[in-house]
Scaffold this active site. Structure first.
Site, PDB file in Angstrom:
ATOM      1  N   GLY A 121       0.811  -1.211   0.000  1.00  0.00           N
ATOM      2  CA  GLY A 121       0.000   0.000   0.000  1.00  0.00           C
ATOM      3  C   GLY A 121       0.842   1.258   0.000  1.00  0.00           C
ATOM      4  CD  GLU A 146       0.510  -5.512  -2.766  1.00  0.00           C
ATOM      5  OE1 GLU A 146       0.290  -4.336  -2.425  1.00  0.00           O
ATOM      6  OE2 GLU A 146       1.444  -5.838  -3.545  1.00  0.00           O
TER       7      GLU A 146
END
Length: 721
Positions: A121, A146
């Site tokens: 993020g 991720e």
């Protein structure tokens, strides 16, 4: 110049300093070692952007980190524990997309001044910024990890990253999860500028002013990426080729076990159809991935390894001793590997062997490991030279008078280990800790001649040491807590996941791996083709098949391990006849150029050695065994033995058992480990399968009493959810 310090309204993680109309926003999440996007932090950012949109005195913003070597580590993974449906996760993704879109469209330009790790993020946030400056520092890396959690970027990353660095570069980052160092990030166009850490703030303020004055455009032309990019990325036909190749390579690598990489490809491809479709598809796929079994298991491993970092390995309050100088006994493959990772962390190393030729070979191996890091630009030339200079060789014990820790890595021979221990203890300081890198021999037996057995323990590294992430620390009832704490702390300094296990033949990892390998050997005894067995276990999720692993480890090593385990546990863990016969033929595996497989001059595997079948019990007659049966027999043998280790107190917890199996002996990560796997399948089902095979192959599959009790009571190793 005027500067005003103030705290953003209601802020806990963000502080604002105004410098001539530039809002310098410092992100420093209280009480946490890293910055991450918690719900509270996201609300703070929203409030800050609201202010920037209405406060005309703010001309630009600069985002910096208040952490020493972390910019933004990413999202708060704890949030994923609250997700129960794909719809919940999709809504979370859409919220993240909207927040990043707002950052991108803020009235004033936002500049990211990046020092330290910028991941997940965090990367998605800086992609939404108008300008990105990063420090030329080893700790500054950017990445989209991720997929390592079974997820995909969900806050616009699959859409902004390709438009920033190009299709192939973006796919490589997202499909591998690898970190990109700052210099490479500049070359790719991932950042706009690279500076020395000492001038990051100064340069960031200057560029923010230029952005505010329009001297630097918020939307700039992307860097030229060459003719290949024009053909493969800027035309529909070229992109079709790239996507097809990415999918084929992903399936070849993952064998279809990990859906997240394929979802990345689909989300990126949708973005080339339209911006709206790309963001919608990213959110939908993020939602689907967040509730897969693979993601749940990989997220469990993330939390488990995070918790392990805080585990000191002892239950009493004791401080570990410093380890500034390390003695390594044995300059072979393992000894030189241990010396290499120690030098990487700034430890002075004294490497000893009995002959100059062996010492020289060990020093050359250290050089090669460090040289590989230099070639991959993981370290600078200066770092390479500094690390190499830390390692010195000897054929006597000169230099051992001042070591803090000794790691013995000689051959698996008890008499030799006794002699080396006695020699070393006559020289090393009285408070130095002595560790054996044995893989099978009980530490209590190794410590028998010791003058101070309370300072003797095991430190079982895995091969190759510089690549394998696990360290198994083995303690006896006599091992002092300070010795354990010191070994654990130093193992963490080396970058390892450290599990502490109690003493016993084969400890945890070798014992459970032996059960797995033995069953593979019995399948060969029955006439199963070598490559069919290897293929079945790779399809189940192991990185390599068991027969390939035998060749890699060394058949002679496997033979010694098998004898120790057989002697300790009887017929339940008796080695197969196939391995004994191949060993008797003088084959040692890849290192000798001949084993179950053939090898070319460079050591590369060149197919099954058909002549080996003549040595096996069934000769050249091959039989077919169902793939599911091969997978069940090998896996259940490992799982059952892992439970026995927990039952007998070898393991301290199921968590340690799962981490040890995944990071030490190749248990499929997406299955979580032997204990998570048992919970997923159900203890009752595992016991039923074991009993079927026990009826056919007694005593190998006798269910562990703990499993039988769990099947009866319906208990689990982990809480449900």
């Amino acid at each position: 110049m005027t500067a005003v310090n103030e705290v953003a309204a209601g802020a806990r993680a963000l502080t604002v300093e105004m410098v001539d109309g530039i809002a310098v926003v410092t992100f420093d999440l209280p009480g946490e070692p890293v910055n991450k996007f918690t719900p509270g932090v996201l609300e703070e950012f929203g409030t800050l952007l609201d202010r920037a949109d209405r406060d005309t005195s703010i001309r630009a913003m600069v985002l910096v980190s208040g952490k020493p070597d972390i910019f933004i580590a990413g999202a708060d993974i704890d949030q994923f524990l609250t997700i129960h449906t794909a719809r919940d996760a999709e809504a979370m993704s859409r919220d993240g997309q909207q927040r990043m879109d707002r950052l991108e469209k803020c009235r004033v330009p936002v500049l990211a001044a990046i020092h330290g790790a910028c991941l997940g993020g965090g990367l998605e946030a800086v992609l939404a910024c108008a300008y990105r400056i990063a420090t030329d520092h080893p700790k500054t890396v950017l990445g989209a990890p991720e997929v390592m959690l079974g997820l995909i970027p969900g806050a616009g990353g699959t859409q902004r990253l390709p438009r920033t660095v190009g299709l192939r570069g973006a796919l490589d980052m997202m499909l591998t999860g690898r970190n990109i160092r700052a210099k490479k990030a500049l070359q790719m166009g991932l950042i706009d500028e690279l500076v020395h850490p000492s001038i990051l703030r100064e340069v960031a303020l200057d560029r923010a002013r230029q952005l505010a004055e329009g001297k630097i455009k918020r939307t700039r032309a992307r860097k030229s990426r060459g003719a290949a990019a024009l053909v493969l990325e800027d035309t529909p036909l070229g992109r079709k080729v790239v996507f097809r190749q990415a999918r084929e390579q992903t399936l070849k690598k993952t064998h279809g076990h990990y859906p997240a990489p394929l979802a990345v490809i689909d989300a990126v491809r949708a973005g080339y159809e339209s911006r709206e479709r790309g963001f919608a598809e990213e959110a939908r796929l993020f939602g689907e991935m967040a509730v897969t079994d693979q993601a749940r298991q990989l997220i469990f491993l993330f939390f488990a390894t995070t918790a392990l970092k805080k585990d000191r390995g002892v239950d009493v309050p004791v401080e570990p001793l410093p380890v500034d100088k390390l003695g390594v006994l044995g300059a072979g493959f393992m000894g030189s590997g241990i010396a290499s990772v120690a030098a990487m962390q700034g430890t002075v190393v004294r490497l000893k062997d009995a002959e100059y030729s062996r010492v020289a070979k060990g020093l050359k191996a250290v050089h090669d490991v460090l040289r590989e890091r230099l070639a991959k630009k993981q370290i600078s030339r200066r770092q390479f030279e500094d690390q190499l200079s830390l390692v010195g060789g000897t054929i006597d014990y000169s230099g051992f008078q001042s070591v803090d820790l000794v790691v013995e890595a000689v051959f698996e021979d008890l008499a030799l280990k006794h002699r080396v221990l006695e020699e070393a203890e006559a020289v090393i300081p009285g408070d130095a800790i002595y560790a054996s890198n044995t893989s099978t021999i009980p530490i209590a037996r190794i410590a028998e001649p010791s003058r101070r057995p309370e300072q003797v323990l095991g430190m079982h590294f895995f091969s190759p040491v510089h690549k394998m992430p696990l360290l198994e620390v083995i303690v006896t009832p006599r091992t002092a807590p300070v010795a354990t704490a010191t070994a654990v702390a130093y193992g963490k300094k080396l970058g390892k996941h450290v599990i502490v296990v109690n003493d016993g033949p084969g400890f945890y990892t070798t014992r459970t791996l032996a059960a797995y390998m033995n069953e593979a050997g019995y399948l060969l005894d029955e006439g199963v083709p070598i490559d069919a067995l290897d293929r079945a276990m790779v399809e189940f999720g192991f990185p390599v098949g068991p027969i390939t692993l035998m060749d890699e480890v060394g058949l002679d090593v496997g033979g010694k391990v098998g004898l120790v385990i057989h002697e300790a546990f009887g017929e339940r863990l008796a080695p197969s006849e196939s391995l004994a016969r191949v060993l008797a033929d003088g084959r040692t595996g890849r290192k000798g150029g001949k084993g179950f497989y053939r090898y070319d001059a460079s050591g590369k595997k060149a197919g099954v050695d058909q002549s080996v079948y003549q040595l096996l019990p069934t000769g050249t007659n091959r039989v077919e065994v169902p793939v599911v049966e091969m997978q069940q027999r090998c896996t259940l043998a490992m799982v059952n033995e892992a439970v026995r280790c927990l039952e007998e107190g070898i393991l301290r917890s199921p968590r340690d058992g799962d981490i040890g199996a995944v990071f030490g002996i190749g248990f499929p990560p997406f299955r979580g480990g032997p204990f998570r796997y048992t919970d997923a399948v159900g203890a009752a089902n595992v016991v039923r399968q074991l009993e079927v095979y026990h009826g056919r192959f007694a005593p190998r599959f006798a269910p562990a009493p703990m499993l039988v009790e769990m099947a009866r009571s319906g208990k689990r190793f982990y809480p449900e959810g």
